[in-house]
Every structure is written in structure tokens, then in C-alpha cells.
Design a protein around this motif. Sequence first.
Motif, PDB file in Angstrom:
ATOM      1  N   VAL A 128       0.790  -1.230   0.000  1.00  0.00           N
ATOM      2  CA  VAL A 128       0.000   0.000   0.000  1.00  0.00           C
ATOM      3  C   VAL A 128       0.827   1.288   0.000  1.00  0.00           C
ATOM      4  N   VAL A 129       2.089   1.240   0.444  1.00  0.00           N
ATOM      5  CA  VAL A 129       2.896   2.463   0.514  1.00  0.00           C
ATOM      6  C   VAL A 129       3.604   2.689  -0.811  1.00  0.00           C
ATOM      7  N   ASP A 130       3.547   3.927  -1.289  1.00  0.00           N
ATOM      8  CA  ASP A 130       4.076   4.286  -2.609  1.00  0.00           C
ATOM      9  C   ASP A 130       5.539   4.711  -2.486  1.00  0.00           C
ATOM     10  N   PRO A 131       6.482   3.958  -3.074  1.00  0.00           N
ATOM     11  CA  PRO A 131       7.896   4.319  -2.971  1.00  0.00           C
ATOM     12  C   PRO A 131       8.307   5.460  -3.894  1.00  0.00           C
ATOM     13  N   SER A 132       7.376   5.962  -4.700  1.00  0.00           N
ATOM     14  CA  SER A 132       7.734   7.031  -5.640  1.00  0.00           C
ATOM     15  C   SER A 132       7.622   8.426  -5.023  1.00  0.00           C
ATOM     16  N   LEU A 133       7.275   8.519  -3.747  1.00  0.00           N
ATOM     17  CA  LEU A 133       7.150   9.824  -3.080  1.00  0.00           C
ATOM     18  C   LEU A 133       8.397  10.666  -3.319  1.00  0.00           C
ATOM     19  N   SER A 134       8.189  11.927  -3.746  1.00  0.00           N
ATOM     20  CA  SER A 134       9.307  12.827  -4.011  1.00  0.00           C
ATOM     21  C   SER A 134       8.925  14.243  -3.613  1.00  0.00           C
ATOM     22  N   TRP A 135       9.884  15.150  -3.726  1.00  0.00           N
ATOM     23  CA  TRP A 135       9.644  16.540  -3.349  1.00  0.00           C
ATOM     24  C   TRP A 135       8.472  17.133  -4.121  1.00  0.00           C
ATOM     25  N   ALA A 136       8.288  16.711  -5.367  1.00  0.00           N
ATOM     26  CA  ALA A 136       7.212  17.270  -6.189  1.00  0.00           C
ATOM     27  C   ALA A 136       5.843  16.983  -5.587  1.00  0.00           C
ATOM     28  N   ASP A 137       5.720  15.910  -4.824  1.00  0.00           N
ATOM     29  CA  ASP A 137       4.421  15.542  -4.255  1.00  0.00           C
ATOM     30  C   ASP A 137       3.998  16.464  -3.112  1.00  0.00           C
ATOM     31  N   LEU A 138       4.947  17.211  -2.546  1.00  0.00           N
ATOM     32  CA  LEU A 138       4.579  18.113  -1.451  1.00  0.00           C
ATOM     33  C   LEU A 138       3.614  19.192  -1.926  1.00  0.00           C
ATOM     34  N   ASP A 139       3.740  19.609  -3.187  1.00  0.00           N
ATOM     35  CA  ASP A 139       2.805  20.612  -3.716  1.00  0.00           C
ATOM     36  C   ASP A 139       1.380  20.058  -3.725  1.00  0.00           C
ATOM     37  N   TRP A 140       1.220  18.797  -4.156  1.00  0.00           N
ATOM     38  CA  TRP A 140      -0.094  18.162  -4.161  1.00  0.00           C
ATOM     39  C   TRP A 140      -0.658  18.121  -2.744  1.00  0.00           C
ATOM     40  N   LEU A 141       0.206  17.766  -1.796  1.00  0.00           N
ATOM     41  CA  LEU A 141      -0.233  17.655  -0.408  1.00  0.00           C
ATOM     42  C   LEU A 141      -0.625  19.015   0.154  1.00  0.00           C
ATOM     43  N   ARG A 142       0.189  20.013  -0.096  1.00  0.00           N
ATOM     44  CA  ARG A 142      -0.079  21.361   0.406  1.00  0.00           C
ATOM     45  C   ARG A 142      -1.397  21.905  -0.141  1.00  0.00           C
ATOM     46  N   ALA A 143      -1.696  21.563  -1.387  1.00  0.00           N
ATOM     47  CA  ALA A 143      -2.918  22.071  -2.007  1.00  0.00           C
ATOM     48  C   ALA A 143      -4.170  21.434  -1.438  1.00  0.00           C
ATOM     49  N   ARG A 144      -4.008  20.322  -0.709  1.00  0.00           N
ATOM     50  CA  ARG A 144      -5.172  19.579  -0.239  1.00  0.00           C
ATOM     51  C   ARG A 144      -5.358  19.593   1.274  1.00  0.00           C
ATOM     52  N   THR A 145      -4.538  20.333   1.975  1.00  0.00           N
ATOM     53  CA  THR A 145      -4.730  20.433   3.414  1.00  0.00           C
ATOM     54  C   THR A 145      -4.356  21.808   3.910  1.00  0.00           C
ATOM     55  N   ARG A 146      -5.091  22.262   4.906  1.00  0.00           N
ATOM     56  CA  ARG A 146      -4.775  23.537   5.553  1.00  0.00           C
ATOM     57  C   ARG A 146      -3.988  23.310   6.829  1.00  0.00           C
ATOM     58  N   LEU A 147      -3.724  22.053   7.179  1.00  0.00           N
ATOM     59  CA  LEU A 147      -3.044  21.750   8.431  1.00  0.00           C
ATOM     60  C   LEU A 147      -1.552  22.073   8.342  1.00  0.00           C
TER      61      LEU A 147
END
Length: 370
Positions: free
Chosen positions: A213-232
Amino acid sequence: MTVPALADLLTPADAEALAAAVLPAAVERFVGGAAGAELTLRANRAAFDRLHLVPRVLADVSSVGTTRTLLGTESALPVAVAPMAYQRAVHPDGEPAAARAARDAGVPFTACTFSSTAVEDITATGATTWFQLYWLRDRGHTGELLERAEAAGCRALMLTVDTPRMGRRAADMRGAFTLPDGVSPVHFGARPDGVPRTASSGVSAVAAQTANVVDPSLSWADLDWLRARTRLPLILKGVLDPDDAERAAACGADALVVSNHGGRQLDGALPALDALPAVAEAVAGRCEVLLDSGVRSGTDVLKALALGADGVLLGRPVLWGLAAGGHQGVLRVLHLLGEELESALALAGCPDLAAAARLRTVAGPGGEPR
């Protein structure tokens, strides 16, 4: 060996003996074990043991303060409970019992993606709750977990960045570790990948499910996706290199956790305490810095503060306390840690945590002061 009663515990580390007396051997190994030859597990403790504090004198320590604001919330100690999976494996009351203890001790509690209790039931305890996220192959499920954490009232999001895959934990593999009956990762519900499968010889079921279930492709580029989807507020857990710390701060991380996953990922990785000064220097106050991996006492907390940490995460001692006595066991561990920290601050000539950050330290016999 005589096992002490919960009320007789004098240090957080004392809870380990109580836990060992009640836990099934396989679960005890799962909690206490680490990757490879467990070099990093031992090195984490050795780093604390070889670091010496240089106390100050003639300071008025008639009153000693231990409170600190962590991720925007006041905490009675510069401490939060680390994210730890499957807590019902060590006690039937699981995560809610530990969260209630964190609430009663006045410190944050971190709920885990692989929790054995739903995040909604954890936040319902009234604990200040952070949510730890593993980056999942199913991006839609990742988004669902973010929404659930926010809706449940979590105060911060902690992304684990040191686990593209689970470290090779030989004890779990030799024992073909599986979770006890009735314990499962409830945030995966009825998904086919949600319940750890029965392990075959030489395979840990938990490791197999994590790989699924854990995605090994996580990279710095994914932080933008995460930031756009949470206010926390966003915490990155598992940073050891100062270049990574610098980049994380530049990307707008609100906090970093200097951690080697308690020795459970790359065996031979740098002890977290040894990595801490360079990381703190690299971020230069642009985000909070927390230390995880090897903390066992209030003096350990003081050493982390002296090397630049804003606070620490407490892991295994919480599970030991939970196994030994549920809510009361965890609360006892946290209270002992607070008493030790208050005493260490006073003896080091520190009336508050700001003074602790100014303490000098010496690394080992003949080491250079920092």
C-alpha cells in the motif's frame, strides 16, 4: 527477575520490564526490534549516553517551566507522543487509552495511518491530535485520509518520508509475524489490501502489507499536491541530512522530525541525536525541529533541547506503559518523563526551556564542546 508494579516505576524506561512480562513474545519483538543487525537501534542510545551536559550555576531555579508551544498549541512538556501503529496489539484499549493519557499529561498525541483505532475515535478523547500519513499508492485513499483527519479535528499533518519501503526486520521475518486476532489497520476498512495477510516462513505480514500500500515514488514534487489539499501545518518526519532539511524549510514545512525511525528503517543510519545540530543549523528557525529515536528520559529531552530541538517525540516507552497498564500506564510514563525533565532543568541551572537551548554540551571523553 522481579517485575515492579506500575506504581513502583521510577523511570519511563522501567516500564519495559512490565511490558515484557505481559506481552506475547512475538509482539514484544515487534515493538522492541529494529532493522538489520540493529546497529542504529543501539547507536541511538549510545549517542545520548556519550553526550554530556555542562550545567550552569547560581541560577534561580526555584521555579522551573517546562511548557512549550508545539505547532501552535501549548504543551505541558516539549514532548509529543510519536506515531505508532497497531496499538491494540499491546493492549485492548489501544490508541484511545494512550491518547487519553497524552490529554491528561497535556501533550500532543500522533495518530497513525496504520492505527488499530479510527482517527475519529482518537480525537474524541479530547487529546490534541496530529495525524501521521504514509504516502499511499492509492492517491484517492490518501486524499480521503486527509479529509478524515481534518474533519476529526487533527491539528497537524505529519508525513513520514523515510519509508519508501519497510526496513528488513529480521526478528519479524524469522517469526513470520502477524498481528494478533482482532487487530487490523482500520483506516483501510474492507479494502482487499487492508488486513495484513497470513505470513509465510521468512515473511512479516505487516511488511508485506506495507509494501502493498505504501508508494515508494514519493518525491519533493508531491509536497505541492499535499499542500494544495490540506490547511493543516505540515511536519516531515524522517529527516537526517541538513540539505534535505534546508530544502524542506524552503518548501514551507512547518516542522521537521529528525529521526531514523527508531532504528527500524536503514540499519547503519546516523543516530538522530548526532544529526540534530546540523539540521537545526540548516533550518535556522524557519520551522520547528523535533527529535525522535532513542528518547528514554527527561535528561534525554534536555540534551535534545541543548542541541537545538524544540521538542521530542516519545515512542517505545509509551507502548511499554500501554502494555503494562493501559491509560494509567502511559500516564505514569509521561508523568515520570515530566518529573525527570523538571529535575534535570533545575540541576542544569535552567529556569525554562530557553535556558536549556543555551547549555553547552561535550560529546564523549575528550570531546569538543558544542
